[in-house]
Design an enzyme around this catalytic site. Structure first.
Site, PDB file in Angstrom:
ATOM      1  N   GLY C 239       0.792  -1.275   0.142  1.00  0.00           N
ATOM      2  CA  GLY C 239      -0.110  -0.175   0.030  1.00  0.00           C
ATOM      3  C   GLY C 239       0.889   1.208   0.091  1.00  0.00           C
ATOM      4  N   PHE C 240       1.863   1.275   0.712  1.00  0.00           N
ATOM      5  CA  PHE C 240       2.608   2.288   0.960  1.00  0.00           C
ATOM      6  C   PHE C 240       2.098   3.474   1.217  1.00  0.00           C
ATOM      7  CE2 PHE C 240       4.150  -0.474  -2.553  1.00  0.00           C
ATOM      8  CZ  PHE C 240       5.472  -0.845  -1.921  1.00  0.00           C
ATOM      9  N   ILE C 466       1.239  -6.038   5.558  1.00  0.00           N
ATOM     10  CA  ILE C 466       1.436  -5.638   4.165  1.00  0.00           C
ATOM     11  C   ILE C 466       2.450  -5.716   3.499  1.00  0.00           C
ATOM     12  CG2 ILE C 466      -0.295  -3.441   5.177  1.00  0.00           C
ATOM     13  CD1 ILE C 466       2.147  -1.682   4.887  1.00  0.00           C
ATOM     14  N   ASN C 633      13.327  -9.386  12.721  1.00  0.00           N
ATOM     15  CA  ASN C 633      13.602 -10.543  11.882  1.00  0.00           C
ATOM     16  C   ASN C 633      14.317  -9.929  10.569  1.00  0.00           C
ATOM     17  OD1 ASN C 633      13.588 -12.669  10.273  1.00  0.00           O
ATOM     18  ND2 ASN C 633      11.358 -12.881  10.063  1.00  0.00           N
ATOM     19  N   PRO C 634      15.680 -10.197  10.711  1.00  0.00           N
ATOM     20  CA  PRO C 634      16.618  -9.537   9.792  1.00  0.00           C
ATOM     21  C   PRO C 634      16.526  -9.831   8.253  1.00  0.00           C
ATOM     22  CG  PRO C 634      17.933 -10.599  11.635  1.00  0.00           C
ATOM     23  CD  PRO C 634      16.383 -10.981  11.860  1.00  0.00           C
ATOM     24  N   GLN C 640      13.053  -5.055   3.508  1.00  0.00           N
ATOM     25  CA  GLN C 640      12.346  -3.725   3.239  1.00  0.00           C
ATOM     26  C   GLN C 640      13.229  -2.445   2.995  1.00  0.00           C
ATOM     27  OE1 GLN C 640       8.960  -2.584   5.582  1.00  0.00           O
ATOM     28  NE2 GLN C 640       9.465  -4.382   7.036  1.00  0.00           N
ATOM     29  N   GLY C 704      10.968  -0.430  14.175  1.00  0.00           N
ATOM     30  CA  GLY C 704      10.104  -0.522  12.840  1.00  0.00           C
ATOM     31  C   GLY C 704      11.299  -0.009  11.607  1.00  0.00           C
ATOM     32  N   VAL C 705      11.026  -0.472  10.489  1.00  0.00           N
ATOM     33  CA  VAL C 705      11.779  -0.165   9.297  1.00  0.00           C
ATOM     34  C   VAL C 705      11.186   0.001   8.207  1.00  0.00           C
ATOM     35  CG1 VAL C 705      13.722  -1.451  10.381  1.00  0.00           C
ATOM     36  CG2 VAL C 705      12.410  -2.594   8.919  1.00  0.00           C
ATOM     37  N   GLU C 707       9.575   2.729   6.639  1.00  0.00           N
ATOM     38  CA  GLU C 707      10.015   3.677   5.863  1.00  0.00           C
ATOM     39  C   GLU C 707      10.996   4.468   5.809  1.00  0.00           C
ATOM     40  OE1 GLU C 707       5.784   3.659   7.515  1.00  0.00           O
ATOM     41  OE2 GLU C 707       5.892   5.792   6.672  1.00  0.00           O
TER      42      GLU C 707
END
Lengths: 211, 334, 749
Positions: C239-240, C466, C633-634, C640, C704-705, C707
């Site tokens: 979705g971004f 997502i 979770n690398p 991402q 969290g990664v 963005e």
């Protein structure tokens, strides 16, 4: 067409509808050729319903061979192979991303070659062997390329993935060079907006090294 | 997409008879041959093409690639772009064609698209694709939205006040440099048309793109025997690295005798309203030394008549660099 | 807050639990759902951008084969507006329900919708609806600064000191204007809605990054209580940001299903994806920097204007990062909105930060050039001690280490500063760097965990996966807490009927779900221990729960491994199918007095190659170092970041939605003319995580990664372009014509 409220729920939470549930709906239909040979008197597709027992007014009968099984189905004569796989045969693993041959999400194999199913008219594929992602392997019995995509995390959202994998399986048999750069070029007809390209290349190369 | 009738042609003459019922073989034809469908289905979905009948010609025996008695090559109309690109003779003797095909579209599309379909590929002008916009090519006399609009991708050569749409093909640029001949079977029998005479300039009738008449079926193309000792190359420049139409491209066939250029053919893509043969550049190079200066001078000559639009002025310089670099690729400069 | 530092599963590269479904086509995305009697809907889109409908003739469409209904303003039935949003509830960007009035405010606005038996019939009929318009000249001008704003003057977003004075007295200054064109999210999955209505309840299969909000919004629009709406998004084709909030097609599909009492599928076309499901707005920013001769910043001033639609205010918030990223005594950020006849903009990956950092970090590079100073050193020199805007400490900030680690991995020490001075294999190289940051936060979350007699666990949360790996993350958290292997944990997401979970936005999901899922797992474990001491025939009967522990999937006396009984056995003996626990955690966003400044940080290093002889520029190599707390979770985390770099290449070099100024239409409305990076554009990408757990955010120290990887990358690339070519491109994307130094016209006019 009565609306069956009892059926009004998904069959499973994550999996797709079983093929059997579809066939039970379509089984009674008569298969007939929608494609007229030129010698016969042409009849507009709208009137083809006279020759068949259509599910809806305006549909025609075709038979497609998908993943080794024959499907005698009623489709809109304008239906693409993509929409037919998804909306009539309910093989929804093949995805629509652009509908114009610009993204590759709809990639399937026709007679062993990868094509964009969004630009193929279903009625023109009646003598072809069509393979979709479901024909490659299921969640419990993955094809080596499918397994490599999981192992190398060759996707994020998973939406373009069916097309990527169908492309990847085909490219392994095509005349491409050995380098990562060759794989990148060979896989450039499949857009991944998540940008999992490095991992897609890794998955493809892992499978190529195995074979 | 409007409803249509789909029929299968069993023979070439059946196909010709079917299409001959159409009032035109150009934009607006109500009978269309369909083979790969990559272009036609795309435009049918947009209602740009609205044929009442599709004639499926995939069953016709027109998919061979074979040598001609004259030492040239005959490529069937239905030979798929992927197969032609990988054909051993094409790779060996007509490298520019293989390279051009492999630079076009995607592997999936190349598996579908045919030689003749690619010859008839429609422009990528966004206004041609949009039935809500004025477009003289799609609807004669409605006007040109691209002039003064989004025209970055469009043509700078061969344009008119009525149309600036680019011929988007890569294949056709290589075929132009190779002086391909297009073989057509129609109501009045067979004829052959050199590729240089096959495409029409838009002029005041941009809806007419080729010399094809109702009933005309392209059966094959032929390439003359390869020029002994010549080298060829295709160079395509675009924004991203793959799966995109050309901003500018160049197809060069060149033979040197020492430093002198003894044979040269120059064609350009992405800049012309048709695959663009740069005869002026060829004239300038023939008999001259293969030097960077001469190449640049030839490129200047090739773009002499360029008429840029509001957004594509850069294509003049880009095409010159493309030509110059492609010439260097096929030459031995001292 | 407690800290969990040791784990056999947290931080370990783990295969995605949903991977086999995704690679076999078995994962169900919204448009994959089918129901007996399903009908297809196709909207009719306005072909003007401003004006009104003068007539709408549906007669021909209604007569066409297979057509069941044609809906428009007068017969669609009630669709209500939604009360103002609060928190993460009742958010939507386009607040006018579809078909509400006859006024057209943007190109592609829905004016009717056709429902038919097949999708081909619906589309053909939609194209046969004859609409005539009172056409007015639209405003789709891409020039934003200087045009009227929605407010009297630009709003002050952040201020300290006196920038005007500092700029006046500055030894070195940068004053530049940067623009970003409208960008379209273009997830490969088209927005889709499959609506089912049984006379009372709506079941809506949606492409949603926030199913709970989607339910609440649709309940309001349909005028029914929330319990009569269920929204399901088992899988989302990304979705971004474009699928965070409901778009008009969702209400249309639901209304059609309601009116017809038949299931209705509406999949928007790729063309509509450019019109009516949001986009990153066009943005103009002026950045002024002032510095001492030694490179210390004395002022930062940022003024941005973004376009918004005629009815709704979307603020891109480009000053998101500016106030805290560097130390400076004087700072001013202002922002304004300019109305255009465009569809409503919305958040797109890294909203605010991504465009803001393109401008700020480009200006920093320009400052480094002016100072003849290494751009890495310039940034190190301006590292703040605390968040100077909020005057609070950072929870965990390692920006300097991102820069120094990145410089080392990239080989930055070998850089020669002179433009065009670096060559390799006949190519000119350009090297650029940018710093980046992104807000970290938790949002309110509920979750439940069930431990079952068959030895499996089930964890449920009304959030979504997502593509970031949320299914796997939840399994990892439960596995960590219970000792049950990941493969035996059933994760259920994407359903508004589940405990209310976070939106899949802001890169906040992992941080948000962590405390709630841990608590739910602990509570389920407590219930298991209670069961063990209470049930007949249990070896632990009569013990106190406090004497027991639940370790490695076994119940045992504390510290006594030989006493262990498998969870499944405990439940079997008790004849209980399952025990459950719930967890709930509060959010950090919107806190009145935050204790810490929570952010992630990073450094982007880019190498471009430049071949002037054919004007070919490629991004060849990128090194990205990310400080985003502990990495859960690398494998998907790295994925991402790599994917964000790829998107960043698109942003820097390719992507631009072109509005034709005459018609207001986004004319390059397809994936051939809107250019995104393909596989062949992928550079060599080296991602490094610093892995400093941020325990002030949650017990696992995860942030969290999603963005951060896109932040800064465009500036790193344009700085590299400058280094290679000497051309400073301030208007994205960098085009071949810029590199040929040709004038260009920004949009179709």
């Amino acid at each position: 067409m009565a609306f069956d409220e009892k059926e009004n729920k998904p069959k499973t939470s994550l999996g797709r509808l079983s093929r059997r549930s579809f066939l039970s709906q379509a089984g009674a239909m008569t298969a007939a050729a929608a494609v007229a040979p030129l010698a016969s008197s042409p009849s507009p597709a709208q009137t083809a319903k006279a020759d068949a027992t259509p599910a809806f007014p305006g549909t025609v009968s075709v038979t497609l061979r998908v993943n080794g099984e024959s499907h005698a189905i009623q489709i809109d004569p304008r239906a693409t192979l993509l929409d037919t796989l998804r909306e009539t045969i309910h093989l929804t693993g093949t995805k629509k991303g652009c509908d114009h041959g610009q993204c590759g999400a709809c990639t399937v194999h026709v007679n062993g070659r990868r094509i964009n199913s969004c630009l193929a008219l279903a009625a023109m594929q009646q003598n072809a062997e069509i393979t979709t992602i479901e024909g490659l392997g299921g969640p419990g019995k993955l094809h080596p390329m499918q397994d490599a995509f999981v192992e190398h995390d060759g996707f994020q959202c998973g939406y373009c993935t069916s097309g990527q994998i169908m492309s990847a399986v085909a490219m392994v048999k095509e005349p491409w060079g050995k380098t990562d750069g060759d794989v990148r070029e060979a896989m450039s007809g499949n857009i991944c907006r998540c940008g999992a390209y490095p991992n897609i290349v890794a998955a493809v190369q892992a499978v190529r090294r195995m074979s | 997409m409007e409803l249509f009738q789909l029929v299968t042609a069993q023979t070439i003459s059946d196909a010709i008879q079917a299409q001959a019922r159409s009032a035109t073989a150009q934009n607006g034809a109500d009978v269309r041959f369909i083979a790969g469908g990559t272009n036609l289905v795309d435009y049918m979905k947009l209602n740009v093409e609205r044929p009442r009948q599709l004639v499926d010609i995939n069953g016709l025996p027109l998919d061979k690639v074979e040598k001609t008695a004259e030492g040239g090559l005959r490529i069937g109309a239905l030979a798929r772009n992927a197969d032609v690109a990988q054909d051993a003779i094409v790779k060996e003797s007509y490298a520019v064609l293989s390279e051009a095909l492999l630079s076009g579209a995607s592997p999936q599309l190349r598996n579908m698209a045919t030689t003749a379909g690619n010859l008839l590929q429609k422009t990528r002008c966004v206004y041609y694709r949009d039935t809500a916009s004025a477009c003289n090519k799609r609807q004669a006399g409605s006007g040109c939205s691209a002039i003064g609009g989004y025209n970055r991708m469009l043509a700078i050569l061969g344009t008119s006040d009525h149309c600036i749409a680019t011929n988007p093909s890569d294949q056709n640029v290589a075929l132009t440099a190779l002086e391909a001949v297009i073989h057509i079977e129609g109501r009045n029998g067979q004829r052959s048309v050199p590729i240089s005479e096959f495409y029409l300039l838009p002029g005041s009738t941009p809806e007419r793109e080729t010399v094809l008449q109702p009933g005309d079926l392209i059966t094959h193309i032929t390439l003359p025997a390869p020029v002994a000792g010549a080298k060829s190359a295709y160079l395509k420049l675009r924004d991203r690295a793959s799966y995109e139409f050309a901003l500018a491209s160049a197809a060069i066939v060149m033979k040197q005798d020492g430093e002198r250029i003894r044979y040269v053919r120059v064609a350009m893509g992405g800049v012309g309203t048709r695959p663009w043969r740069a005869v002026e550049a060829e004239k300038m190079l023939l008999g001259k030394a293969a030097t960077a200066e001469n190449f640049r001078a030839a490129a200047d000559a090739a773009l002499h008549g360029a008429r840029p639009q509001s957004q594509n002025g850069f294509k003049v310089e880009l095409a010159k660099r493309c030509l110059t670099h492609a010439m260097r690729q096929v030459s031995q400069i001292a | 807050m407690d800290q969990i530092s040791e784990s056999k599963i947290i931080g370990v590269a783990t295969r995605r639990v949903d991977g086999p479904l995704k690679v076999s086509g078995a994962a169900m995305y919204a448009s994959d759902h089918h129901f007996p009697g399903l009908l297809f809907a196709w909207p009719v889109c306005a072909t003007i951008a401003k004006g009104s409908i003068s007539s709408l003739d549906t007669a021909e469409a209604e007569k066409m084969t297979g057509v069941v209904a044609v809906y428009h303003r007068t017969n669609i039935g009630p669709l209500y507006r939604v009360p103002p949003a609060s928190g993460f509830s009742l958010i939507l960007d386009e607040k006018r329900p579809p078909l509400e009035d006859d006024e057209i405010r943007y190109y592609g606005q829905y004016v009717a919708v056709v429902v038919a038996n097949t999708v081909e019939q619906a589309r053909a009929a939609a194209e046969s609806v004859k609409v005539t318009y009172n056409r007015e000249k639209p405003d789709a001008d891409s020039k934003l600064r200087g045009s009227p704003l929605t407010t009297e003057k630009p709003e002050e977003k952040s201020k300290r000191g006196d920038t005007a004075a500092a700029l006046r007295s500055a030894k070195v200054k940068v004053d530049s204007i940067y623009t970003i064109p409208a960008e379209t999210h273009n997830p490969i999955e088209l927005h889709a809605s499959v609506a089912v209505y049984d006379g009372q309840k709506f079941t809506l299969y949606e492409t949603s990054q926030a199913v709970v909000n989607h339910r609440d919004v649709l309940a309001q629009m349909l005028g029914v209580p929330p319990e009569q709406v269920q929204v399901i998004t088992r899988f989302l084709g990304s979705g971004f940001g474009g699928k965070l909030w409901p778009w008009p097609q969702s209400a249309l599909a639901a209304a059609c299903a309601r009116n017809l009492r038949r299931p209705v599928k509406l999949v928007v076309s790729r063309q509509m994806m450019f019109q009516s499901v949001g986009h990153r707005p066009a943005i103009e920013q002026r950045i002024q920097l002032a510095a001492d001769l030694d490179g210390r910043l004395t002022a930062i001033e940022q003024e941005y204007v973004n376009h918004t639609s005629m009815l709704d205010d979307y603020d891109e918030g480009c000053g998101e990062i500016t106030p805290f990223i560097y130390s400076t005594p004087n700072l001013l950020v202002t922002g304004g909105l300019a109305r255009r006849n465009v569809g409503n903009p919305t958040a797109m990956r890294g909203p605010g930060a991504v465009p803001g950092l393109f401008a700020l970090e480009s200006a920093m590079d320009e400052l480094a050039v002016s100072l003849k100073m290494d751009p890495v050193q310039l940034r190190l020199k301006n590292e703040p001690e605390i968040d100077e805007s909020l005057k609070i400490p950072f929870s965990s900030r390692h920006m300097k280490e991102c820069l120094t680690t990145g410089a080392e991995r990239f080989g930055w020490a070998n850089r020669t500063a002179e433009v065009g001075s670096m060559k390799r294999d006949g190519l000119t190289l350009g090297w650029g760097v940018a710093a980046c940051a992104w807000l970290a936060a938790r949002t309110e979350t509920e979750a439940s965990v069930e431990l079952k007699q068959d030895g499996t666990a089930r964890v449920a949360c009304g959030t979504q996966d997502i593509g970031g790996g949320t299914y796997t993350v939840l399994a990892q958290i439960v596995s960590h807490e219970t000792g049950i292997p990941v493969g035996k944990i059933d994760v259920v997401l994407g359903d508004s009927a589940l405990p209310s979970g976070p939106i899949s936005g802001g890169s906040w999901v992992t941080a948000s779900v962590t405390p709630a899922v841990l608590e739910a797992a602990r509570n389920a474990g407590q219930r298991l221990l209670l069961t063990a001491v209470k049930s007949e025939n249990s070896p632990f009967k009569g013990r106190k729960p406090g004497e027991l522990e639940f370790v490695g999937g076994m119940v045992r006396l504390k510290g006594q491994a030989q006493s262990a009984v498998p969870m499944a056995e405990v439940l079997r003996i008790a004849k209980i199918n399952s025990v459950a626990g719930t967890g709930k955690s509060a959010g950090t966003l919107g806190a009145a007095k935050p204790e810490f400044s929570f952010h992630s940080y990073g450094a982007q290093f880019a190498e471009v190659t430049w071949q002037p002889e054919i004007a070919r520029l490629r991004v060849n190599r990128v090194v990205t170092v990310i400080d985003a707390g502990r990495i859960m979770n690398p494998r998907p985390a790295r994925n991402q970041i790599e994917g964000a770099v790829v998107m960043g290449i698109g942003m820097a070099l390719f992507e631009e939605t072109m509005y034709d100024r005459r018609s207001g239409a986004p004319v390059n409305n397809n994936l051939a003319d809107y250019v995104m990076a393909v596989n062949a554009d992928t550079p060599q990408i080296d991602v490094a995580f610093l892995d400093y757990p941020d325990y002030k955010l949650n017990a696992l120290g995860v942030r969290g990664v999603g963005e951060i990887g896109l932040a800064g990358i465009a500036a790193a690339i344009t700085s590299a372009v400058y280094h290679a070519t000497g051309i400073r491109v301030r208007d994205l994307p960098v085009r071949i014509e810029d590199l040929l130094a040709m004038p260009r016209s920004d949009s179709a006019d």
